[in-house]
Design an enzyme around this catalytic site. Structure first.
Site, PDB file in Angstrom:
ATOM      1  N   TYR A   1      78.510  50.554  49.162  1.00 51.36           N
ATOM      2  CA  TYR A   1      78.622  51.722  48.289  1.00 51.36           C
ATOM      3  C   TYR A   1      77.676  51.580  47.099  1.00 51.36           C
ATOM      4  O   TYR A   1      77.067  52.563  46.670  1.00 51.36           O
ATOM      5  CB  TYR A   1      80.071  51.895  47.809  1.00 51.36           C
ATOM      6  CG  TYR A   1      81.004  52.267  48.938  1.00 51.36           C
ATOM      7  CD1 TYR A   1      81.078  53.573  49.409  1.00 51.36           C
ATOM      8  CD2 TYR A   1      81.808  51.302  49.534  1.00 51.36           C
ATOM      9  CE1 TYR A   1      81.925  53.911  50.458  1.00 51.36           C
ATOM     10  CE2 TYR A   1      82.655  51.630  50.584  1.00 51.36           C
ATOM     11  CZ  TYR A   1      82.716  52.928  51.045  1.00 51.36           C
ATOM     12  OH  TYR A   1      83.536  53.262  52.079  1.00 51.36           O
TER      13      TYR A   1
ATOM     14  N   ASN B   1      83.128  63.376  53.544  1.00 50.61           N
ATOM     15  CA  ASN B   1      82.185  63.788  54.584  1.00 50.61           C
ATOM     16  C   ASN B   1      82.945  64.523  55.685  1.00 50.61           C
ATOM     17  O   ASN B   1      83.767  63.930  56.370  1.00 50.61           O
ATOM     18  CB  ASN B   1      81.475  62.551  55.146  1.00 50.61           C
ATOM     19  CG  ASN B   1      80.644  62.847  56.368  1.00 50.61           C
ATOM     20  OD1 ASN B   1      80.299  63.981  56.656  1.00 50.61           O
ATOM     21  ND2 ASN B   1      80.320  61.799  57.108  1.00 50.61           N
TER      22      ASN B   1
ATOM     23  N   CYS C   1      79.080  58.057  57.965  1.00 49.49           N
ATOM     24  CA  CYS C   1      79.715  57.442  56.795  1.00 49.49           C
ATOM     25  C   CYS C   1      80.380  56.109  57.139  1.00 49.49           C
ATOM     26  O   CYS C   1      80.630  55.294  56.250  1.00 49.49           O
ATOM     27  CB  CYS C   1      80.724  58.400  56.166  1.00 49.49           C
ATOM     28  SG  CYS C   1      81.961  59.037  57.297  1.00 49.49           S
ATOM     29  N   HIS C   2      80.613  55.856  58.428  1.00 50.01           N
ATOM     30  CA  HIS C   2      81.209  54.576  58.835  1.00 50.01           C
ATOM     31  C   HIS C   2      80.268  53.403  58.571  1.00 50.01           C
ATOM     32  O   HIS C   2      80.703  52.262  58.556  1.00 50.01           O
ATOM     33  CB  HIS C   2      81.621  54.613  60.316  1.00 50.01           C
ATOM     34  CG  HIS C   2      80.491  54.845  61.251  1.00 50.01           C
ATOM     35  ND1 HIS C   2      80.008  56.111  61.527  1.00 50.01           N
ATOM     36  CD2 HIS C   2      79.741  53.983  61.984  1.00 50.01           C
ATOM     37  CE1 HIS C   2      79.004  56.016  62.403  1.00 50.01           C
ATOM     38  NE2 HIS C   2      78.826  54.729  62.688  1.00 50.01           N
TER      39      HIS C   2
ATOM     40  N   GLU D   1      78.118  49.654  67.482  1.00 48.80           N
ATOM     41  CA  GLU D   1      76.727  49.591  67.033  1.00 48.80           C
ATOM     42  C   GLU D   1      76.238  48.164  66.810  1.00 48.80           C
ATOM     43  O   GLU D   1      75.077  47.954  66.483  1.00 48.80           O
ATOM     44  CB  GLU D   1      76.569  50.386  65.724  1.00 48.80           C
ATOM     45  CG  GLU D   1      76.790  51.871  65.889  1.00 48.80           C
ATOM     46  CD  GLU D   1      76.494  52.653  64.620  1.00 48.80           C
ATOM     47  OE1 GLU D   1      75.888  52.100  63.681  1.00 48.80           O
ATOM     48  OE2 GLU D   1      76.858  53.844  64.581  1.00 48.80           O
TER      49      GLU D   1
END
Length: 164
Positions: free
Chosen positions: A93, A116, A124-125, A151
């Site tokens: 952040y 979001n 946003c993850h 990912e």
């Protein structure tokens, strides 16, 4: 009129909503009022569902969809920056706050991130707390962990190194 379709995924039930010619929401489970949309398929929603399935199968790394999130100017600025975080990467952040040009605004960035409306498509993850701590997510932190695992981007805890 806003249309929506639902998919059953390893994340649970995921809804995708469209208004006009753009995707406006992705939501988990029953987190949206039923009167907020009409459950109805459209070509755009079918394309969004196809791309989401490919992503969840690990064969798609980027989305090519018209997105129209509604928010304040600051929120939209944060959401635009989220789209620039590459697949398989996480940032904090604090880093996102610096990208926005407000280095002391990590909390405000976190609030914008949390609002979001098009999660996954606007990733946003991929934003985590300091030292890689997983913070809140619309679908829950377990869903965030699953997406980051998909990912290959789960942050390492301090003091733990990846095995070679």
């Amino acid at each position: 009129m806003k249309q929506a379709i639902f998919l059953d995924t390893f994340l649970g039930r995921v809804g995708i909503a469209q208004e006009g010619e753009a995707i406006t929401h992705v939501f988990f489970g029953n987190s949206v009022r039923p009167d907020a949309f009409v459950e109805e398929s459209t070509p755009l929603l079918e394309e969004a569902a196809r791309q989401l399935r490919e992503y969840l199968e690990g064969t798609r790394k980027e989305f090519d969809l018209p997105l129209c999130p509604h928010g304040t100017e600051f929120q939209c600025q944060v959401w635009q920056l989220l789209r620039q975080i590459p697949y398989g990467t996480t940032i904090t952040y604090g880093q996102l706050a610096r990208m926005v040009g407000k280095p002391g605004a990590a909390r405000a960035v976190g609030q914008a991130n949390g609002r979001n409306p098009i999660s996954i498509f606007i990733p946003c993850h991929r934003v985590v707390g300091a030292a890689g701590v997983l913070r809140g997510y619309a679908g829950g932190t377990e869903q965030k962990k699953k997406l980051l695992h998909l990912e290959g981007a789960l942050p390492q805890k301090p003091g733990k190194e990846k095995k070679k």
